[in-house]
Design a protein around this motif. Sequence first.
Motif, short mmCIF file in Angstrom:
data_model
loop_
_atom_site.label_atom_id
_atom_site.label_comp_id
_atom_site.label_asym_id
_atom_site.label_seq_id
_atom_site.Cartn_x
_atom_site.Cartn_y
_atom_site.Cartn_z
N LEU A 47 0.83 -1.21 0.00
CA LEU A 47 0.00 0.00 0.00
C LEU A 47 0.86 1.26 0.00
O LEU A 47 0.59 2.22 -0.72
N LYS A 48 1.92 1.25 0.82
CA LYS A 48 2.81 2.42 0.90
C LYS A 48 3.49 2.70 -0.43
O LYS A 48 3.76 3.86 -0.77
N GLN A 49 3.76 1.64 -1.18
CA GLN A 49 4.47 1.81 -2.46
C GLN A 49 3.53 2.07 -3.64
O GLN A 49 3.99 2.36 -4.74
N THR A 50 2.22 1.98 -3.40
CA THR A 50 1.26 2.13 -4.50
C THR A 50 0.20 3.19 -4.17
O THR A 50 0.43 4.38 -4.35
N VAL A 51 -0.92 2.75 -3.64
CA VAL A 51 -2.07 3.64 -3.44
C VAL A 51 -1.78 4.77 -2.46
O VAL A 51 -2.30 5.89 -2.61
N LEU A 52 -0.94 4.50 -1.45
CA LEU A 52 -0.65 5.52 -0.44
C LEU A 52 0.65 6.28 -0.73
O LEU A 52 1.06 7.12 0.06
N HIS A 53 1.27 5.98 -1.86
CA HIS A 53 2.52 6.66 -2.22
C HIS A 53 2.22 8.10 -2.66
O HIS A 53 1.18 8.36 -3.28
N PRO A 54 3.10 9.06 -2.35
CA PRO A 54 2.86 10.45 -2.77
C PRO A 54 2.64 10.61 -4.28
O PRO A 54 1.88 11.48 -4.70
N LEU A 55 3.27 9.76 -5.09
CA LEU A 55 3.09 9.84 -6.54
C LEU A 55 1.64 9.55 -6.92
O LEU A 55 1.10 10.14 -7.86
N CYS A 56 1.00 8.65 -6.17
CA CYS A 56 -0.41 8.32 -6.45
C CYS A 56 -1.32 9.48 -6.08
O CYS A 56 -2.34 9.71 -6.73
N ARG A 57 -0.97 10.20 -5.04
CA ARG A 57 -1.77 11.37 -4.66
C ARG A 57 -1.67 12.46 -5.72
O ARG A 57 -2.65 13.16 -6.00
N ARG A 58 -0.48 12.59 -6.31
CA ARG A 58 -0.27 13.66 -7.28
C ARG A 58 -0.75 13.26 -8.68
O ARG A 58 -1.37 14.06 -9.38
N PHE A 59 -0.43 12.03 -9.08
CA PHE A 59 -0.77 11.56 -10.43
C PHE A 59 -1.46 10.20 -10.32
O PHE A 59 -0.86 9.16 -10.61
N PRO A 60 -2.73 10.17 -9.89
CA PRO A 60 -3.39 8.89 -9.62
C PRO A 60 -3.77 8.11 -10.89
O PRO A 60 -4.24 8.69 -11.86
N PRO A 61 -3.57 6.79 -10.88
CA PRO A 61 -4.16 5.94 -11.92
C PRO A 61 -5.68 6.05 -11.87
O PRO A 61 -6.23 6.66 -10.94
N SER A 62 -6.36 5.44 -12.82
CA SER A 62 -7.81 5.60 -12.88
C SER A 62 -8.49 5.06 -11.63
O SER A 62 -7.98 4.18 -10.94
N VAL A 63 -9.67 5.60 -11.35
CA VAL A 63 -10.46 5.17 -10.19
C VAL A 63 -10.75 3.68 -10.28
O VAL A 63 -10.60 2.93 -9.30
N ARG A 64 -11.18 3.25 -11.44
CA ARG A 64 -11.53 1.83 -11.63
C ARG A 64 -10.32 0.94 -11.38
O ARG A 64 -10.43 -0.12 -10.75
N TYR A 65 -9.16 1.35 -11.86
CA TYR A 65 -7.96 0.54 -11.69
C TYR A 65 -7.57 0.43 -10.22
O TYR A 65 -7.26 -0.65 -9.72
N ARG A 66 -7.61 1.56 -9.51
CA ARG A 66 -7.28 1.53 -8.08
C ARG A 66 -8.28 0.67 -7.31
O ARG A 66 -7.90 -0.06 -6.39
N ARG A 67 -9.54 0.75 -7.70
CA ARG A 67 -10.57 -0.06 -7.04
C ARG A 67 -10.30 -1.56 -7.26
O ARG A 67 -10.37 -2.36 -6.33
N MET A 68 -9.98 -1.92 -8.49
CA MET A 68 -9.69 -3.33 -8.80
C MET A 68 -8.45 -3.81 -8.06
O MET A 68 -8.41 -4.94 -7.54
N PHE A 69 -7.43 -2.98 -7.99
CA PHE A 69 -6.18 -3.34 -7.33
C PHE A 69 -6.40 -3.57 -5.84
O PHE A 69 -5.97 -4.59 -5.27
N LEU A 70 -7.11 -2.65 -5.20
CA LEU A 70 -7.38 -2.78 -3.77
C LEU A 70 -8.28 -3.98 -3.48
O LEU A 70 -8.08 -4.70 -2.49
N SER A 71 -9.24 -4.23 -4.32
CA SER A 71 -10.12 -5.39 -4.15
C SER A 71 -9.34 -6.69 -4.26
O SER A 71 -9.60 -7.65 -3.52
N GLU A 72 -8.34 -6.71 -5.14
CA GLU A 72 -7.50 -7.91 -5.29
C GLU A 72 -6.64 -8.12 -4.04
O GLU A 72 -6.48 -9.25 -3.58
N LEU A 73 -6.10 -7.04 -3.50
CA LEU A 73 -5.33 -7.16 -2.26
C LEU A 73 -6.20 -7.70 -1.13
O LEU A 73 -5.78 -8.58 -0.37
#
Length: 325
Positions: free
Chosen positions: A53-79
């Motif tokens: 999580l720290k290296q992906t969704v919670l990383h500062p780069l994700c806050r500044r330049f986030p991947p798509s909402v759907r992609y983040r939702r799918m990624f978190l659901s898989e985790l």
Amino acid sequence: MALLEQKTMKTADILNEFQASFFAMSRLASFPWTFVENDLLSNKSSELISELLKQTVLHPLCRRFPPSVRYRRMFLSELIRRQEAADCDPLDQLYDALAEVLGAEEETECHKSYLLPSGDAVSLLENIALISEGTTGLVTWEAALYLAEWALDHRQVFNGRSVLELGSGAGLTGVTICRSCSPHRFVFSDCHATVLQKLRANLRLNGLSEQTSPAASVAELDWATATEDELTALGADTVIAADVVYDPEVAVTLVQLLSKVLSCSSAQVQPEILICSTVRNPETYSGFKQQLENAGIHHEVMAAPVSHVFPYNRLAAIELIKLYR
């Protein structure tokens, strides 16, 4: 001790692979999930999930330049699915992150970030749809990633040079070269109005302009109508293009343009021309090569392997050729 060090190194590699794949919005099936499953089952701990999580969704780069909402939702659901399957204790920050994206509105654009060996990132605004507004130029394709990797392995080809990129698309290859290969000047070009607008936005996202070093600019260049005077004014001593040979009619105008590029340069100082293609239709690609020969333009296949920097489909047939007269 040696085994512990090996496991620590392996974990670091896995975290890096997850991070690079997540920010480039790679297919979830391509992630190294087996390592995660084995770690969860053997340790019965959510520590690895927390680090992911720290290296992906919670990383500062994700806050500044986030991947798509759907992609983040799918990624978190898989985790969550894999954590629950291993019967590990729930991780609050994982469910909090999912709740945040569940309430977010999906858009037609998203950010993709491509991590460089330097630790820097090329972040681009791209369209979620592969084809939109009548063009394929609003997303990054495999040949652009391959050419960027080749450039990272051959920085001397661009060092101090004035580079013109044909059909720049979202700008991945050019921004990578500007960031890592020290060109004197780089001109991104396309002819589609929306692509040009997106290119200018992506240059700004990456801190590039005519006032920076290298000087970076965007030019409207119609291959069918470009004149030798126009090409001479651009002053390129290196010309590159990626994923531009996808249609027989487009190939015709490309060869005409390349002939003009070679004609308006002196015999002693011909520009270095590199064309990288994903060979989706062998007939179209061989037709392009035949048209080059008919125009008196020869080619050499640059067959040496490239360093694996970016995550993409490496089973695709990609060829890089160097042109000369």
